[in-house]
Design a protein around this motif. Sequence first.
Motif, PDB file in Angstrom:
ATOM      1  N   ALA A  76      -1.635  -1.428   2.019  1.00 15.46           N
ATOM      2  CA  ALA A  76      -1.063  -0.451   2.948  1.00 15.46           C
ATOM      3  C   ALA A  76       0.455  -0.538   2.968  1.00 15.46           C
ATOM      4  O   ALA A  76       1.162   0.480   2.970  1.00 15.46           O
ATOM      5  CB  ALA A  76      -1.625  -0.665   4.355  1.00 15.46           C
ATOM      6  N   LYS A  77       0.984  -1.764   2.975  1.00 17.29           N
ATOM      7  CA  LYS A  77       2.435  -1.944   2.987  1.00 17.29           C
ATOM      8  C   LYS A  77       3.056  -1.522   1.658  1.00 17.29           C
ATOM      9  O   LYS A  77       4.106  -0.875   1.624  1.00 17.29           O
ATOM     10  CB  LYS A  77       2.772  -3.411   3.299  1.00 17.29           C
ATOM     11  CG  LYS A  77       4.259  -3.731   3.303  1.00 17.29           C
ATOM     12  CD  LYS A  77       4.998  -2.969   4.392  1.00 17.29           C
ATOM     13  CE  LYS A  77       4.747  -3.555   5.754  1.00 17.29           C
ATOM     14  NZ  LYS A  77       5.618  -2.940   6.803  1.00 17.29           N
ATOM     15  N   MET A  78       2.395  -1.875   0.542  1.00 16.96           N
ATOM     16  CA  MET A  78       2.926  -1.502  -0.767  1.00 16.96           C
ATOM     17  C   MET A  78       2.947   0.018  -0.951  1.00 16.96           C
ATOM     18  O   MET A  78       3.933   0.589  -1.439  1.00 16.96           O
ATOM     19  CB  MET A  78       2.104  -2.169  -1.869  1.00 16.96           C
ATOM     20  CG  MET A  78       2.223  -3.690  -1.886  1.00 16.96           C
ATOM     21  SD  MET A  78       1.190  -4.474  -3.139  1.00 16.96           S
ATOM     22  CE  MET A  78       2.127  -4.067  -4.626  1.00 16.96           C
ATOM     23  N   LEU A  79       1.882   0.684  -0.511  1.00 19.33           N
ATOM     24  CA  LEU A  79       1.833   2.144  -0.641  1.00 19.33           C
ATOM     25  C   LEU A  79       2.863   2.813   0.260  1.00 19.33           C
ATOM     26  O   LEU A  79       3.460   3.833  -0.113  1.00 19.33           O
ATOM     27  CB  LEU A  79       0.432   2.654  -0.315  1.00 19.33           C
ATOM     28  CG  LEU A  79      -0.605   2.479  -1.421  1.00 19.33           C
ATOM     29  CD1 LEU A  79      -2.010   2.721  -0.883  1.00 19.33           C
ATOM     30  CD2 LEU A  79      -0.327   3.416  -2.591  1.00 19.33           C
ATOM     31  N   THR A  80       3.072   2.239   1.436  1.00 18.64           N
ATOM     32  CA  THR A  80       4.113   2.773   2.317  1.00 18.64           C
ATOM     33  C   THR A  80       5.485   2.666   1.643  1.00 18.64           C
ATOM     34  O   THR A  80       6.297   3.599   1.686  1.00 18.64           O
ATOM     35  CB  THR A  80       4.123   2.015   3.651  1.00 18.64           C
ATOM     36  OG1 THR A  80       2.878   2.220   4.315  1.00 18.64           O
ATOM     37  CG2 THR A  80       5.265   2.492   4.546  1.00 18.64           C
ATOM     38  N   THR A  81       5.723   1.545   1.004  1.00 26.20           N
ATOM     39  CA  THR A  81       6.991   1.355   0.291  1.00 26.20           C
ATOM     40  C   THR A  81       7.130   2.363  -0.847  1.00 26.20           C
ATOM     41  O   THR A  81       8.189   2.995  -1.008  1.00 26.20           O
ATOM     42  CB  THR A  81       7.063  -0.080  -0.270  1.00 26.20           C
ATOM     43  OG1 THR A  81       6.915  -1.009   0.805  1.00 26.20           O
ATOM     44  CG2 THR A  81       8.385  -0.325  -0.970  1.00 26.20           C
ATOM     45  N   ILE A  82       6.078   2.527  -1.635  1.00 28.31           N
ATOM     46  CA  ILE A  82       6.110   3.498  -2.739  1.00 28.31           C
ATOM     47  C   ILE A  82       6.291   4.915  -2.192  1.00 28.31           C
ATOM     48  O   ILE A  82       6.999   5.738  -2.785  1.00 28.31           O
ATOM     49  CB  ILE A  82       4.822   3.394  -3.579  1.00 28.31           C
ATOM     50  CG1 ILE A  82       4.752   2.032  -4.267  1.00 28.31           C
ATOM     51  CG2 ILE A  82       4.757   4.506  -4.631  1.00 28.31           C
ATOM     52  CD1 ILE A  82       3.408   1.728  -4.903  1.00 28.31           C
ATOM     53  N   ASP A  83       5.686   5.201  -1.047  1.00 28.10           N
ATOM     54  CA  ASP A  83       5.826   6.525  -0.439  1.00 28.10           C
ATOM     55  C   ASP A  83       7.285   6.815  -0.107  1.00 28.10           C
ATOM     56  O   ASP A  83       7.786   7.924  -0.338  1.00 28.10           O
ATOM     57  CB  ASP A  83       4.959   6.613   0.812  1.00 28.10           C
ATOM     58  CG  ASP A  83       4.528   8.036   1.123  1.00 28.10           C
ATOM     59  OD1 ASP A  83       4.103   8.741   0.192  1.00 28.10           O
ATOM     60  OD2 ASP A  83       4.612   8.442   2.300  1.00 28.10           O
ATOM     61  N   HIS A  84       7.979   5.813   0.427  1.00 28.58           N
ATOM     62  CA  HIS A  84       9.394   6.000   0.745  1.00 28.58           C
ATOM     63  C   HIS A  84      10.247   6.056  -0.523  1.00 28.58           C
ATOM     64  O   HIS A  84      11.176   6.873  -0.615  1.00 28.58           O
ATOM     65  CB  HIS A  84       9.875   4.877   1.676  1.00 28.58           C
ATOM     66  CG  HIS A  84       9.478   5.089   3.101  1.00 28.58           C
ATOM     67  ND1 HIS A  84      10.319   5.642   4.038  1.00 28.58           N
ATOM     68  CD2 HIS A  84       8.302   4.840   3.750  1.00 28.58           C
ATOM     69  CE1 HIS A  84       9.700   5.714   5.213  1.00 28.58           C
ATOM     70  NE2 HIS A  84       8.469   5.230   5.064  1.00 28.58           N
ATOM     71  N   LEU A  85       9.953   5.211  -1.488  1.00 26.15           N
ATOM     72  CA  LEU A  85      10.724   5.226  -2.734  1.00 26.15           C
ATOM     73  C   LEU A  85      10.613   6.563  -3.445  1.00 26.15           C
ATOM     74  O   LEU A  85      11.554   7.027  -4.099  1.00 26.15           O
ATOM     75  CB  LEU A  85      10.236   4.119  -3.673  1.00 26.15           C
ATOM     76  CG  LEU A  85      10.532   2.670  -3.278  1.00 26.15           C
ATOM     77  CD1 LEU A  85       9.834   1.716  -4.234  1.00 26.15           C
ATOM     78  CD2 LEU A  85      12.039   2.415  -3.272  1.00 26.15           C
ATOM     79  N   SER A  86       9.443   7.202  -3.336  1.00 23.85           N
ATOM     80  CA  SER A  86       9.175   8.430  -4.080  1.00 23.85           C
ATOM     81  C   SER A  86       9.442   9.694  -3.278  1.00 23.85           C
ATOM     82  O   SER A  86       9.291  10.802  -3.797  1.00 23.85           O
ATOM     83  CB  SER A  86       7.713   8.439  -4.543  1.00 23.85           C
ATOM     84  OG  SER A  86       6.836   8.493  -3.425  1.00 23.85           O
ATOM     85  N   GLY A  87       9.793   9.549  -2.007  1.00 20.66           N
ATOM     86  CA  GLY A  87       9.986  10.731  -1.177  1.00 20.66           C
ATOM     87  C   GLY A  87       8.683  11.370  -0.746  1.00 20.66           C
ATOM     88  O   GLY A  87       8.604  12.588  -0.565  1.00 20.66           O
TER      89      GLY A  87
END
Length: 374
Positions: free
Chosen positions: A97-108
């Motif tokens: 969940a935390k990793m996907l949240t990070t990727i979500d922010h990195l990718s817009g």
Amino acid sequence: MGAIEFGYWAPLEDGGQVATKLVQRTDSSFEANVRYADTAEKTGFSQMLLPTRFVASSDAENQWESLTFAAALAVKTKSLGLIAAVASGLWPPAIVAKMLTTIDHLSGGRAAINVVSGWLKEEYIALGQPWLDHDERYRRSEEFIEVLRELWTSDQATFAGDFYRLRDADYKPRPLQTPGPTVYQGGNSKAAKRMAGRVSDFYLMNGNHLEGLKKQIDEVSSYAAEYGRTVKFGVNAFVIVRDTEEEAKQVLRDIIDNADTAVVEAFREQVKQAGQASSEREGMWANSSFEDLIQFNDGFKTGLIGTAEQVAERIAGLKEIGIDLVLTAFLHYDNELEAFGKQVIPLVRKQEAAADANTNADGTVREEATAAGS
């Protein structure tokens, strides 16, 4: 109906997308995947799926990790959805969940997850993780998804299940997407379809003919309706587009005639833990022939083999039965990914525009269009 979407399997493993001894002009390096993603974005693709494997299976000795790769591609791409496959049972959902949240922010806001329930028993055993019976693996995956959503939407996330626990977890920041990244899921068994109806956003199907796909769509939709939900649908398809139908069919024959028998037979043995292990014995790969298994997701069955015009027509048929996403794979990514985007996708968009022009606001066909076709 909205426009059908196109995605592709990111080649994160060596060996290509088919178990054949033919040369495949497909590269699994990061540099090549950046190049493929750039091509896909410029030619009309909207999604890429990054497969998961920690321990080598029959089809590839080397494979990159999906979440790490998605994070790297997040800053190298502009519009593609990044669907990272994650095997429940190998990852704690709170970490994912935390990793996907990070990727979500990195990718817009482009992160997504394909929750895999696990079919490669050797992988779980090698990594010292419990190997569960078939339906229990899907029950674990359902809890996995529930934990993801609880962490993405609750101020103090709490969850008490048979596989996972949370107690007052304060997870910040939230994903950019609301209520969180799109959740994809596959599996042909009854347990998989019921799970999709209850919790998943997208149900991905192995390659199949129209009748078989429509049956799955109707079944999952009925389960979703029981919970007041709707689910979208994707299908795997191995694409061979050539100037003539005979050329395309010859490429398919060449792939099959040069099949790597040892790899296919090893794969056949490994996937016995999937569909054949389900109570009804109708899950993934349960009824796949030797030829079907040459393409690891039954991609030949979908029938996207022929000229650009023929393939576009078959995609129209897929859309008509309720397919929202065609997830493609190719023999030669170096040139066929771009060719599909330039030759096939524009034809599909032209067909969709023509269909929209002949459709009333309530979805019925205009009388003049009906008369013209009679």
